[in-house]
Enzyme design. Sequence first.
Site, PDB file in Angstrom:
ATOM      1  N   SER A 150       0.849  -1.192   0.000  1.00 20.45           N
ATOM      2  CA  SER A 150       0.000   0.000   0.000  1.00 20.45           C
ATOM      3  C   SER A 150       0.883   1.239   0.000  1.00 20.45           C
ATOM      4  CB  SER A 150      -0.886  -0.001   1.257  1.00 20.45           C
ATOM      5  OG  SER A 150      -1.510   1.251   1.464  1.00 20.45           O
ATOM      6  N   TYR A 157      -1.830   0.400  11.018  1.00 19.39           N
ATOM      7  CA  TYR A 157      -2.083  -0.065   9.659  1.00 19.39           C
ATOM      8  C   TYR A 157      -0.851   0.135   8.783  1.00 19.39           C
ATOM      9  CZ  TYR A 157      -3.958  -0.735   5.021  1.00 19.39           C
ATOM     10  OH  TYR A 157      -4.149  -1.196   3.745  1.00 19.39           O
TER      11      TYR A 157
END
Length: 345
Positions: free
Chosen positions: A138, A162
């Site tokens: 990501s 995250y």
Amino acid sequence: MENLGLNDDARTFWRDRSVLVTGCTGLLGSWLTSKLVEHEALVVGLIRDWVPESELFRSGVSSEIRVVRGDVQDQATLERLLGEYEVDTVFHLAAQTIVGIANRNPVSTFDSNIRGTWCLLEACRRSPGVRQIVVASSDKAYGTHERLPYSESAPLQGRHPYDVSKSCADLLAQSYAETYGLPVCITRCGNLYGGGDLNWNRLVPGTIRSALRGQRPIIRSDGSYVRDYFYVEDAALAYMALAERLASAPELSGEAFNFSNEIQATVLELSREILKVAGREDLEPVVLSETRNEIVHQYLSASKARRYLGWRPRFNLEQGLARTMEWYKDFLPQIDSANAGLKVS
């Protein structure tokens, strides 16, 4: 579904190829699985939770694949399905993808995103038939940088749960490529959006739902956070293009690729663009300014993907939002009707 497939050579590449997709009920997983089925691949989908509203089931694609129920953290199950289904290509998408959930429940996020990745990579290492692996990282893996846009050479320095989980998964994939010669590439995409995203706390589906119901959309941040928004059908085709290239250029193993429209938009700007597409510019967003532990400003350079893969997105932001809006216009009345029936009964 409109055919947005690859060229004839790509169709030949995927025809009868055994492909594993983890996380196939998610936003990207559903669309990627659909594209693979269109290209006549033999898809095996690993499913942990049954999500009947997922685009995978809604589109009927689930009936055209082989479904294995299990958790990506179960290495024995992974080794079994890789062997029994003679899997050639692996797309590893299974993850906990919501930043807010990661902040509240870091351990479950670390389990899914970090442990799940090493279990998948180790299973692939022990399965000699696997020839290409694409692991979803990501843009959040980069963490905060002063120099933008991010290029693939930027260090991975996630700080919040995250972001850290994605930095770790990314580094694990690089480690298995470097240490064991595993044929793996890594993708780093901007914020994905598109039809089939059922996480209503996310900006795009939440704003669309509010607009279609005539309600003011909720913005949990102060609206100034800058993001790079990337349409899901473009992402699905990008993943396939990367796997194809890895097959013909194994020296790319261990490399990461950014995929992006290379745009910058604040949360408030995107919310208003969605309202414009919906014809509801009269609805002023409600700004709560509650968000914490998130990167403030980020966007990606996709020059490496253009150079090595000849890749370019097919949709600009306006086109992607229009296609997304049409999906929810069809989906939401069905859900509202089903919910009304449950209340009556």
